[in-house]
Design a protein around this motif. Structure first.
Motif, PDB file in Angstrom:
ATOM      1  N   LEU A   1     146.178  69.360 -19.465  1.00 42.22           N
ATOM      2  CA  LEU A   1     145.822  68.090 -19.636  1.00 42.22           C
ATOM      3  C   LEU A   1     145.865  67.667 -21.214  1.00 42.22           C
ATOM      4  CD1 LEU A   1     142.544  68.426 -20.629  1.00 42.22           C
ATOM      5  CD2 LEU A   1     142.197  68.701 -18.201  1.00 42.22           C
ATOM      6  N   CYS A   2     146.035  66.310 -21.497  1.00 40.11           N
ATOM      7  CA  CYS A   2     145.999  65.926 -22.854  1.00 40.11           C
ATOM      8  C   CYS A   2     145.509  64.500 -22.980  1.00 40.11           C
ATOM      9  CB  CYS A   2     147.518  66.057 -23.499  1.00 40.11           C
ATOM     10  SG  CYS A   2     148.514  65.019 -22.906  1.00 40.11           S
ATOM     11  N   SER A   3     145.261  64.307 -24.053  1.00 40.66           N
ATOM     12  CA  SER A   3     145.048  62.910 -24.367  1.00 40.66           C
ATOM     13  C   SER A   3     145.304  62.343 -25.976  1.00 40.66           C
ATOM     14  CB  SER A   3     143.559  62.382 -24.267  1.00 40.66           C
ATOM     15  OG  SER A   3     143.315  61.244 -24.672  1.00 40.66           O
ATOM     16  N   VAL A   4     146.302  61.675 -26.001  1.00 44.15           N
ATOM     17  CA  VAL A   4     146.781  61.063 -27.420  1.00 44.15           C
ATOM     18  C   VAL A   4     145.973  60.327 -27.964  1.00 44.15           C
ATOM     19  CG1 VAL A   4     148.528  59.943 -28.774  1.00 44.15           C
ATOM     20  CG2 VAL A   4     149.087  61.449 -26.928  1.00 44.15           C
ATOM     21  N   ASN A   5     145.145  59.452 -27.079  1.00 41.65           N
ATOM     22  CA  ASN A   5     143.915  58.598 -27.530  1.00 41.65           C
ATOM     23  C   ASN A   5     142.700  59.312 -28.287  1.00 41.65           C
ATOM     24  OD1 ASN A   5     145.484  56.225 -26.723  1.00 41.65           O
ATOM     25  ND2 ASN A   5     144.461  56.218 -24.663  1.00 41.65           N
ATOM     26  N   SER A   6     142.567  60.392 -27.661  1.00 42.13           N
ATOM     27  CA  SER A   6     141.511  61.243 -28.248  1.00 42.13           C
ATOM     28  C   SER A   6     141.820  62.148 -29.392  1.00 42.13           C
ATOM     29  CB  SER A   6     140.974  62.337 -27.148  1.00 42.13           C
ATOM     30  OG  SER A   6     140.539  61.581 -25.983  1.00 42.13           O
ATOM     31  N   GLN A   7     143.117  62.020 -29.907  1.00 43.28           N
ATOM     32  CA  GLN A   7     143.277  62.682 -31.101  1.00 43.28           C
ATOM     33  C   GLN A   7     142.416  62.193 -32.237  1.00 43.28           C
ATOM     34  OE1 GLN A   7     145.519  64.934 -31.078  1.00 43.28           O
ATOM     35  NE2 GLN A   7     145.716  65.680 -33.168  1.00 43.28           N
ATOM     36  N   LEU A   8     142.070  61.183 -32.228  1.00 40.80           N
ATOM     37  CA  LEU A   8     140.896  60.741 -33.401  1.00 40.80           C
ATOM     38  C   LEU A   8     139.699  61.190 -33.162  1.00 40.80           C
ATOM     39  CD1 LEU A   8     142.506  56.766 -33.447  1.00 40.80           C
ATOM     40  CD2 LEU A   8     142.947  58.895 -34.981  1.00 40.80           C
ATOM     41  N   ILE A   9     139.300  61.712 -32.170  1.00 43.64           N
ATOM     42  CA  ILE A   9     137.963  62.160 -31.913  1.00 43.64           C
ATOM     43  C   ILE A   9     137.848  63.691 -32.312  1.00 43.64           C
ATOM     44  CG2 ILE A   9     136.021  62.640 -30.259  1.00 43.64           C
ATOM     45  CD1 ILE A   9     137.217  60.456 -28.462  1.00 43.64           C
ATOM     46  N   LYS A  10     137.753  63.756 -33.790  1.00 50.67           N
ATOM     47  CA  LYS A  10     137.622  65.165 -34.179  1.00 50.67           C
ATOM     48  C   LYS A  10     136.145  65.828 -34.435  1.00 50.67           C
ATOM     49  CE  LYS A  10     141.660  63.524 -37.129  1.00 50.67           C
ATOM     50  NZ  LYS A  10     142.073  63.266 -38.513  1.00 50.67           N
ATOM     51  N   PRO A  11     136.354  67.098 -34.001  1.00 49.18           N
ATOM     52  CA  PRO A  11     137.541  67.928 -34.092  1.00 49.18           C
ATOM     53  C   PRO A  11     138.134  68.280 -32.485  1.00 49.18           C
ATOM     54  CG  PRO A  11     135.875  69.262 -34.053  1.00 49.18           C
ATOM     55  CD  PRO A  11     135.251  68.000 -34.165  1.00 49.18           C
ATOM     56  N   HIS A  12     137.218  67.806 -31.559  1.00 50.82           N
ATOM     57  CA  HIS A  12     137.566  68.226 -30.306  1.00 50.82           C
ATOM     58  C   HIS A  12     138.810  67.513 -29.632  1.00 50.82           C
ATOM     59  CE1 HIS A  12     133.585  69.829 -30.535  1.00 50.82           C
ATOM     60  NE2 HIS A  12     132.964  68.579 -30.543  1.00 50.82           N
ATOM     61  N   GLY A  13     139.357  66.369 -30.034  1.00 48.39           N
ATOM     62  CA  GLY A  13     140.714  65.655 -29.445  1.00 48.39           C
ATOM     63  C   GLY A  13     141.727  66.633 -29.852  1.00 48.39           C
ATOM     64  N   PRO A  14     141.992  67.007 -31.196  1.00 45.52           N
ATOM     65  CA  PRO A  14     142.902  67.751 -31.619  1.00 45.52           C
ATOM     66  C   PRO A  14     143.017  69.316 -31.018  1.00 45.52           C
ATOM     67  CG  PRO A  14     142.156  66.524 -33.485  1.00 45.52           C
ATOM     68  CD  PRO A  14     141.142  66.276 -32.334  1.00 45.52           C
ATOM     69  N   THR A  15     141.658  69.844 -30.812  1.00 49.76           N
ATOM     70  CA  THR A  15     141.514  71.015 -30.099  1.00 49.76           C
ATOM     71  C   THR A  15     142.134  71.064 -28.845  1.00 49.76           C
ATOM     72  OG1 THR A  15     139.641  71.636 -31.489  1.00 49.76           O
ATOM     73  CG2 THR A  15     139.848  72.833 -29.348  1.00 49.76           C
ATOM     74  N   MET A  16     141.858  70.339 -28.123  1.00 52.59           N
ATOM     75  CA  MET A  16     142.461  70.062 -26.775  1.00 52.59           C
ATOM     76  C   MET A  16     143.867  69.734 -26.906  1.00 52.59           C
ATOM     77  SD  MET A  16     141.739  67.156 -23.652  1.00 52.59           S
ATOM     78  CE  MET A  16     142.153  66.066 -24.612  1.00 52.59           C
ATOM     79  N   ASN A  17     144.457  69.124 -27.413  1.00 52.50           N
ATOM     80  CA  ASN A  17     145.710  68.725 -27.487  1.00 52.50           C
ATOM     81  C   ASN A  17     146.489  70.003 -27.985  1.00 52.50           C
ATOM     82  OD1 ASN A  17     145.443  66.357 -26.406  1.00 52.50           O
ATOM     83  ND2 ASN A  17     145.150  65.176 -28.362  1.00 52.50           N
ATOM     84  N   GLU A  18     146.053  70.406 -29.145  1.00 54.85           N
ATOM     85  CA  GLU A  18     146.528  71.766 -29.372  1.00 54.85           C
ATOM     86  C   GLU A  18     146.887  72.871 -28.563  1.00 54.85           C
ATOM     87  OE1 GLU A  18     148.234  74.881 -31.743  1.00 54.85           O
ATOM     88  OE2 GLU A  18     148.471  72.831 -31.921  1.00 54.85           O
ATOM     89  N   ALA A  19     145.620  73.171 -27.752  1.00 55.61           N
ATOM     90  CA  ALA A  19     145.472  74.119 -26.474  1.00 55.61           C
ATOM     91  C   ALA A  19     146.891  73.617 -25.452  1.00 55.61           C
ATOM     92  CB  ALA A  19     144.383  74.042 -26.066  1.00 55.61           C
ATOM     93  N   THR A  20     146.786  72.344 -25.278  1.00 52.99           N
ATOM     94  CA  THR A  20     147.832  71.992 -24.354  1.00 52.99           C
ATOM     95  C   THR A  20     149.454  72.322 -24.952  1.00 52.99           C
ATOM     96  OG1 THR A  20     146.503  70.386 -23.295  1.00 52.99           O
ATOM     97  CG2 THR A  20     148.822  70.033 -23.024  1.00 52.99           C
ATOM     98  N   ILE A  21     149.523  72.010 -26.229  1.00 53.30           N
ATOM     99  CA  ILE A  21     150.888  72.089 -26.746  1.00 53.30           C
ATOM    100  C   ILE A  21     151.166  73.654 -26.765  1.00 53.30           C
ATOM    101  CG2 ILE A  21     152.255  71.904 -29.004  1.00 53.30           C
ATOM    102  CD1 ILE A  21     150.903  69.381 -29.516  1.00 53.30           C
ATOM    103  N   ARG A  22     150.363  74.706 -27.063  1.00 50.92           N
ATOM    104  CA  ARG A  22     150.537  75.957 -26.981  1.00 50.92           C
ATOM    105  C   ARG A  22     150.967  76.515 -25.665  1.00 50.92           C
ATOM    106  NH1 ARG A  22     145.780  76.531 -30.261  1.00 50.92           N
ATOM    107  NH2 ARG A  22     144.628  77.175 -28.621  1.00 50.92           N
ATOM    108  N   ARG A  23     150.221  76.038 -24.620  1.00 46.70           N
ATOM    109  CA  ARG A  23     150.388  76.085 -23.246  1.00 46.70           C
ATOM    110  C   ARG A  23     152.042  75.885 -22.562  1.00 46.70           C
ATOM    111  NH1 ARG A  23     146.163  75.686 -21.294  1.00 46.70           N
ATOM    112  NH2 ARG A  23     145.319  77.697 -21.117  1.00 46.70           N
ATOM    113  N   ILE A  24     152.175  74.674 -23.334  1.00 44.47           N
ATOM    114  CA  ILE A  24     153.558  74.308 -22.867  1.00 44.47           C
ATOM    115  C   ILE A  24     154.652  74.954 -23.729  1.00 44.47           C
ATOM    116  CG2 ILE A  24     155.191  72.184 -23.229  1.00 44.47           C
ATOM    117  CD1 ILE A  24     152.848  70.341 -22.886  1.00 44.47           C
ATOM    118  N   ILE A  25     154.399  75.313 -24.928  1.00 44.04           N
ATOM    119  CA  ILE A  25     155.565  76.012 -25.649  1.00 44.04           C
ATOM    120  C   ILE A  25     155.551  77.338 -24.797  1.00 44.04           C
ATOM    121  CG2 ILE A  25     155.649  77.456 -27.876  1.00 44.04           C
ATOM    122  CD1 ILE A  25     154.463  74.915 -29.234  1.00 44.04           C
ATOM    123  N   GLN A  26     154.342  78.168 -24.481  1.00 41.91           N
ATOM    124  CA  GLN A  26     154.621  79.445 -23.948  1.00 41.91           C
ATOM    125  C   GLN A  26     155.495  79.308 -22.472  1.00 41.91           C
ATOM    126  OE1 GLN A  26     153.419  82.438 -25.463  1.00 41.91           O
ATOM    127  NE2 GLN A  26     154.897  82.908 -23.821  1.00 41.91           N
TER     128      GLN A  26
END
Length: 635
Positions: free
Chosen positions: A331-356
């Motif tokens: 799951l991800c949320s671009v809107n939550s990217q501004l809620i630092k540090p947790h939004g970027p943490t969630m989205n980064e973990a998702t991107i890593r899983r997609i990459i793998q």
């Protein structure tokens, strides 16, 4: 971790994966070419020529055509990724975040674009837009649009790029979307060549138009062409975690468009998972607290995905019960990217899983080539070993023992297969009766074009009825076969002591679904690899039969034509309350599918024999050598 460090982290991981995959593909491609060259030398050997001469033309000694076809696809030096999903699922926003670029692609509520957009890397001085006629025809339809001036300063002018791009990707106004003019326009591919640290690593990303079942047919056509020609990994994005009718309808439309392409891999991305909407999320919580509630949220949303039969039954093996074993969801949320540090943490973990996930899929073709080549190499080493260390008498005894074993095998195979077919079709008919009403309701609610109703019903039956039933019945079948073979120690010992028989059984390719189950049995039981090979050999023809059943549909042209004519005579549906006649026609089609399933059952029963082990024995090189020597010595 800062946002810049987060971006750098996933780019560094992507760079490592792409470099490793490129190296692996080169090794596979080079070694397969070497293998094929050695094959040519091998076929000059007089004994091998005799083996080939005695070969059934329908089953060559080495399937070089298939190997060469697959090896030709182990050539891409780039990772190919495609985003698809319903309108307003957040594809564009996620794409901007994934590529670490500014907002340049148009987005809004409802349908916005109608062309496939390819994003690929270019240095700032070569940035441009190219419009090509189609995915199949790379002819430029317009002059190249230079974008280099938008990258002349330190900060790119993404807004200016967006304005230059808009007229080429936004749906044109004043054109009927069902017209030929619109279809010709939509088939064009917009290539955007821009600087991007992610694209520079060797990634091409395709953004597809959001669509539903009642969208213009050309949108399904271009998605089909993309998957057929480019073989990307698909990321299916959906906003509602409960997978409402809109999401189910969109996925059903995707699978209907790709009905004859079953080798694609799909990553399910639940977008718009805004942190502020998570019940347990609080501002100011520490990292461990956040990771705990994020893990719980992923579990809950994954359970909702498992409850959506249309999505979870895309593959025969289905999705794992536990999210810890699933590599194709997040799951991800671009809107939550501004809620630092947790939004970027969630989205980064998702991107890593997609990459793998994309990386694993990127090597899928190379793995399939290896699965074809390695057994052939093993077989010929076996031939060399067996024929140089055994006397003629011993070879003939192994030959005789293998024939005796095959007769015992046939009794087990026949009884287990008969029971499997009886259970399978009984459960399919039961499930079809149970699910018919929900299938009719969904298809009626999403307003499918008349010419696609037939194919959509077939796809729905496969996803909601046949695939889950086949999966569960196959699991029970392989479990029963495993236990039965395990209790017959003499059969296992006969295989262990007969290298020809063992090699022939090992020669049978193990499907992904069988491997998944066999790995589980191997972990829980002892008994060596021979029992797994026996179970796989019994299961292979049953699995082939099951896949044929999954393709059931209206195959009779007269029946198909009558059904389509009946549909065309119905009044046009302008709302979500379809006429009763449409529901009646869908029910009639479901009844026809039931009739054809009954015919499939009769054919499967007629074809139920133990030809698989005979085929493996007859086409195993060492076995053929013995038969040839036996014939020559009798002359």
């Amino acid at each position: 971790m800062t946002e810049g460090a987060v971006v750098y982290s996933h780019e560094k991981k992507l760079q490592t994966i792409i470099h490793s995959n490129h190296h692996i593909r080169n090794i596979v491609r080079r070694n397969v070419h070497h293998f094929l060259s050695l094959r040519e030398e091998l076929l000059d050997n007089s004994i091998i020529q005799c083996l080939v001469a005695s070969d059934d033309p329908q089953s060559p000694l080495i399937d070089t055509v298939r190997i060469e076809q697959l090896n030709a696809r182990v050539t891409s030096d780039k990772i190919q990724l495609a985003l698809c999903g319903e309108n307003s699922s957040g594809k564009t926003a996620f794409l901007h975040a994934f590529l670490n670029i500014g907002k340049m692609l148009p987005s809004d509520d409802g349908p916005v674009t109608a062309r496939i957009t390819k994003l690929t890397y270019a240095v700032p001085g070569e940035a441009c837009i190219r419009i090509k006629k189609s995915l199949r025809d790379h002819t430029l339809t317009d002059d190249e649009i230079n974008l280099s001036t938008y990258f002349s300063s330190e900060k790119p002018n993404w807004m200016g790029i967006g304005r230059a791009l808009a007229k080429h990707v936004k749906r044109p106004e004043g054109i009927d979307e069902k017209s030929l003019e619109f279809a010709e326009w939509a088939r064009s591919v917009v290539e955007i060549h821009i600087p991007s640290s992610t694209l520079a690593l060797g990634v091409d990303v395709y953004d597809t138009p959001g669509f539903l079942s009642d969208d213009a047919p050309v949108l399904k056509e271009i998605l089909h062409d993309l998957v057929e020609l480019i073989h990307p990994t698909l990321v299916f994005m959906y906003a509602n975690p409960s997978t409402d009718d809109a999401t189910k309808g969109c996925f059903l439309a995707v699978k209907t468009a790709l009905h004859d392409l079953d080798e694609m891999s799909i990553f399910f991305l639940n977008s718009k998972a805004d942190l502020n909407r998570m019940p347990k999320f609080k501002q100011g919580m520490n990292e461990n607290e956040f990771l705990t509630i994020l893990a719980d949220e992923r579990i809950q949303r994954y359970k909702l995905l498992l409850d959506a039969p249309f999505l979870v039954n895309d593959k025969l093996e289905g999705l794992p019960i536990s999210i810890d074993q699933c590599q194709c969801f997040d799951l991800c949320s671009v809107n939550s990217q501004l809620i630092k540090p947790h939004g970027p943490t969630m989205n980064e973990a998702t991107i890593r899983r997609i990459i793998q996930f994309v990386a694993n899929n990127d090597l899928a073709i190379a793995k399939r080539v290896c699965k074809l080549v390695l057994p052939v190499i093993d077989s010929f080493f076996d031939l060399l070993h067996i024929t140089t260390h055994r006397t003629q008498e011993h070879l003939l005894q192994l030959y005789h023992d293998a024939q005796v074993w095959a007769k015992k095998y046939s009794e087990i195979y026949k009884s287990q297969t008969d029971q499997f077919l009886s259970d399978l079709f009984s459960k399919i008919f039961q499930q079809l009766n149970m699910e018919s009403e929900s299938i009719v309701q969904l298809i009626s609610s999403v307003r499918i074009p008349q010419n696609l109703i037939q194919l959509t019903v077939k796809t729905a039956v496969r996803l909601q009825v046949i695939t889950p039933t086949v999966r569960e019945t196959l699991r029970n079948f392989m479990k029963n076969v495993f236990e039965h073979i395990k209790s017959h120690s003499d059969m296992i010992q006969d295989v262990v002591s007969n290298e020809i028989l063992f090699g022939a059984l090992r020669n049978e390719e193990i499907s992904d679904f069988s491997a998944l189950l066999l790995d589980g049995y191997a972990m829980k039981n002892t008994g060596g690899t021979s029992i797994l090979y026996i179970v796989n050999t019994i299961s292979t023809p049953v699995l082939v039969c099951s896949r044929n059943i999954q393709q059931v549909g209206i195959e009779d042209e007269t029946t198909s034509r009558v059904f389509l004519e009946d549909i065309r005579q119905l009044p046009t549906v302008q709302d979500k309350n379809p006429p009763k006649q449409l529901n009646d026609q869908i029910y009639r089609y479901l009844s026809n599918i039931g009739t054809m399933l009954a015919e499939k059952k009769m054919k499967c029963n007629e074809q139920s024999n133990f030809g698989e082990i005979k085929r493996e024995l007859n086409y195993y090189p060492a076995f053929r050598y013995i038969m040839m020597r036996h014939v020559l010595s009798s002359v």
